[in-house]
Design a protein around this motif. Structure first.
Motif, short mmCIF file in Angstrom:
data_model
loop_
_atom_site.label_atom_id
_atom_site.label_comp_id
_atom_site.label_asym_id
_atom_site.label_seq_id
_atom_site.Cartn_x
_atom_site.Cartn_y
_atom_site.Cartn_z
N LEU A 1 19.71 -22.22 28.44
CA LEU A 1 18.85 -21.61 29.45
C LEU A 1 17.41 -21.55 28.97
O LEU A 1 17.14 -21.35 27.78
CB LEU A 1 19.34 -20.21 29.79
CG LEU A 1 20.77 -20.10 30.32
CD1 LEU A 1 21.13 -18.65 30.56
CD2 LEU A 1 20.95 -20.92 31.58
N CYS A 2 16.49 -21.64 29.89
CA CYS A 2 15.08 -21.44 29.56
C CYS A 2 14.84 -19.95 29.34
O CYS A 2 15.61 -19.10 29.81
CB CYS A 2 14.18 -21.99 30.67
SG CYS A 2 14.28 -21.09 32.23
N PHE A 3 13.77 -19.63 28.64
CA PHE A 3 13.50 -18.23 28.28
C PHE A 3 13.31 -17.35 29.50
O PHE A 3 13.72 -16.19 29.51
CB PHE A 3 12.27 -18.19 27.37
CG PHE A 3 11.93 -16.82 26.87
CD1 PHE A 3 12.90 -15.97 26.35
CD2 PHE A 3 10.61 -16.36 26.91
CE1 PHE A 3 12.58 -14.71 25.87
CE2 PHE A 3 10.29 -15.10 26.44
CZ PHE A 3 11.27 -14.28 25.92
N SER B 1 18.90 -17.89 23.03
CA SER B 1 18.00 -18.69 22.20
C SER B 1 17.35 -17.80 21.14
O SER B 1 17.30 -16.57 21.28
CB SER B 1 16.91 -19.32 23.06
OG SER B 1 16.03 -18.31 23.56
N PRO B 2 16.82 -18.39 20.06
CA PRO B 2 16.08 -17.60 19.07
C PRO B 2 14.95 -16.77 19.68
O PRO B 2 14.73 -15.63 19.27
CB PRO B 2 15.54 -18.67 18.11
CG PRO B 2 16.54 -19.77 18.19
CD PRO B 2 16.97 -19.79 19.64
N GLU C 1 16.65 -16.41 30.74
CA GLU C 1 17.26 -15.49 29.78
C GLU C 1 16.71 -14.08 29.97
O GLU C 1 17.47 -13.10 29.93
CB GLU C 1 16.99 -15.97 28.35
CG GLU C 1 17.79 -17.20 27.96
CD GLU C 1 17.56 -17.61 26.52
OE1 GLU C 1 18.53 -17.90 25.81
OE2 GLU C 1 16.38 -17.64 26.09
N LYS C 2 15.41 -13.96 30.16
CA LYS C 2 14.82 -12.63 30.35
C LYS C 2 15.36 -11.97 31.62
O LYS C 2 15.58 -10.75 31.64
CB LYS C 2 13.29 -12.73 30.41
CG LYS C 2 12.65 -12.94 29.06
CD LYS C 2 11.16 -12.62 29.06
CE LYS C 2 10.39 -13.53 29.97
NZ LYS C 2 8.93 -13.25 29.91
N LYS C 3 15.56 -12.77 32.66
CA LYS C 3 16.10 -12.20 33.89
C LYS C 3 17.53 -11.72 33.68
O LYS C 3 17.93 -10.67 34.20
CB LYS C 3 16.03 -13.24 35.02
CG LYS C 3 14.61 -13.52 35.51
CD LYS C 3 14.60 -14.52 36.64
CE LYS C 3 13.18 -14.77 37.14
NZ LYS C 3 12.57 -13.55 37.74
N LEU C 4 18.30 -12.48 32.94
CA LEU C 4 19.68 -12.06 32.64
C LEU C 4 19.67 -10.77 31.82
O LEU C 4 20.44 -9.85 32.07
CB LEU C 4 20.41 -13.15 31.86
CG LEU C 4 20.82 -14.40 32.63
CD1 LEU C 4 21.46 -15.41 31.69
CD2 LEU C 4 21.78 -14.06 33.76
#
Length: 253
Positions: free
Chosen positions: A101-103, A122-123, A106-109
């Motif tokens: 996933l793009c960052f 992701s890191p 990821e932030k939305k999740l």
């Protein structure tokens, strides 16, 4: 009741439109197939998004599978699926379960942690989680949403080097606040689970001067305190118990 008749002209027009759609569908399937069989083949972000927006489930399914290995679906397409997840249930579920996933996604999740299946992030997202834990502990009263997420995440996954280093430095480095003990405990539990820190995290641990963890690490880490810089920092501290423990373990390594 008399049936409505359709003229030959209308039939021809419908057929022409259907044929155009069929040719477009075949072209897209061929484009996606090239991605599957040719590692050097590429597809522009605009084209990826165009295919997603068409809404044909077989095209979308094939596209996502083509981007499930060495490629990453463009952020625009990922965000579109996320934003329209009610209409793209199958695609959304596949993307969340199987794809990098793009960052931004990821932030939305992570913003909806109670509704998100635990997965490897992701890191960059792992650093974000650590930062959110720290931000929450600074609030009055402090919150524990991301602390609880971190607790579960760190049971299942070892952090990236940068995220792990940030965790050790900042969690152990806190000198004031209501959550100091919990932050220290999180680092200790993380070590108990994974039994090793990266070289950078070992250095930050010694710099933080948190004696209980230093002793535990010296005695129990899989390879002991094995970073040369961390060892030199330990010697500079000149804590008798730590140094004696280090050399006792040194004999066994």
């Amino acid at each position: 009741m008399e049936k409505e008749k359709i003229s030959a002209k209308e039939i021809a027009e419908i057929k022409e439109k259907a044929e155009a759609k069929r040719q477009m569908h075949r072209k897209i399937v061929e484009e996606i197939d090239r991605l599957v069989h040719d590692e050097k083949a590429e597809m522009s972000p605009e084209r990826q998004l165009e295919i997603i927006k068409r809404g044909y489930s077989d095209e979308i399914r094939a596209l996502l599978k083509a981007y499930n290995n060495k490629r990453t679906l463009c952020p625009e397409a990922q965000l579109y699926i996320y934003t329209h997840k009610q209409d793209y249930r199958e695609a959304y579920a596949y993307m969340i379960e199987n794809m990098r996933l793009c960052f931004e996604v990821e932030k939305k999740l992570l913003a909806d942690v109670f509704c998100t299946k635990l997965r490897r992030y992701s890191p960059q997202a792992e650093i974000y989680i650590v930062q959110k834990v720290l931000a929450e502990t600074d609030e009055i009263p402090p919150k524990r949403v991301f602390l609880n997420l971190f607790k579960e995440y760190s049971k299942n996954y070892k952090l990236s080097v940068d995220a792990e280093t940030l965790m050790v430095r900042e969690f152990l480095g806190r000198k004031h606040g209501l959550m100091i003990d919990e932050l220290h405990n999180r680092v200790e539990k993380y070590f108990e689970t994974h039994q090793v820190f990266s070289a950078l995290a070992q250095r930050e641990m010694v710099k933080a001067s948190y004696h209980p963890l230093i002793m535990a690490y010296i005695k129990k880490a899989r390879k002991g305190l094995n970073d040369e810089t961390a060892v030199n920092l330990l010697l500079e501290r000149a804590d008798r118990a730590e140094i004696e423990a280090y050399y006792e373990r040194y004999v066994e390594l």
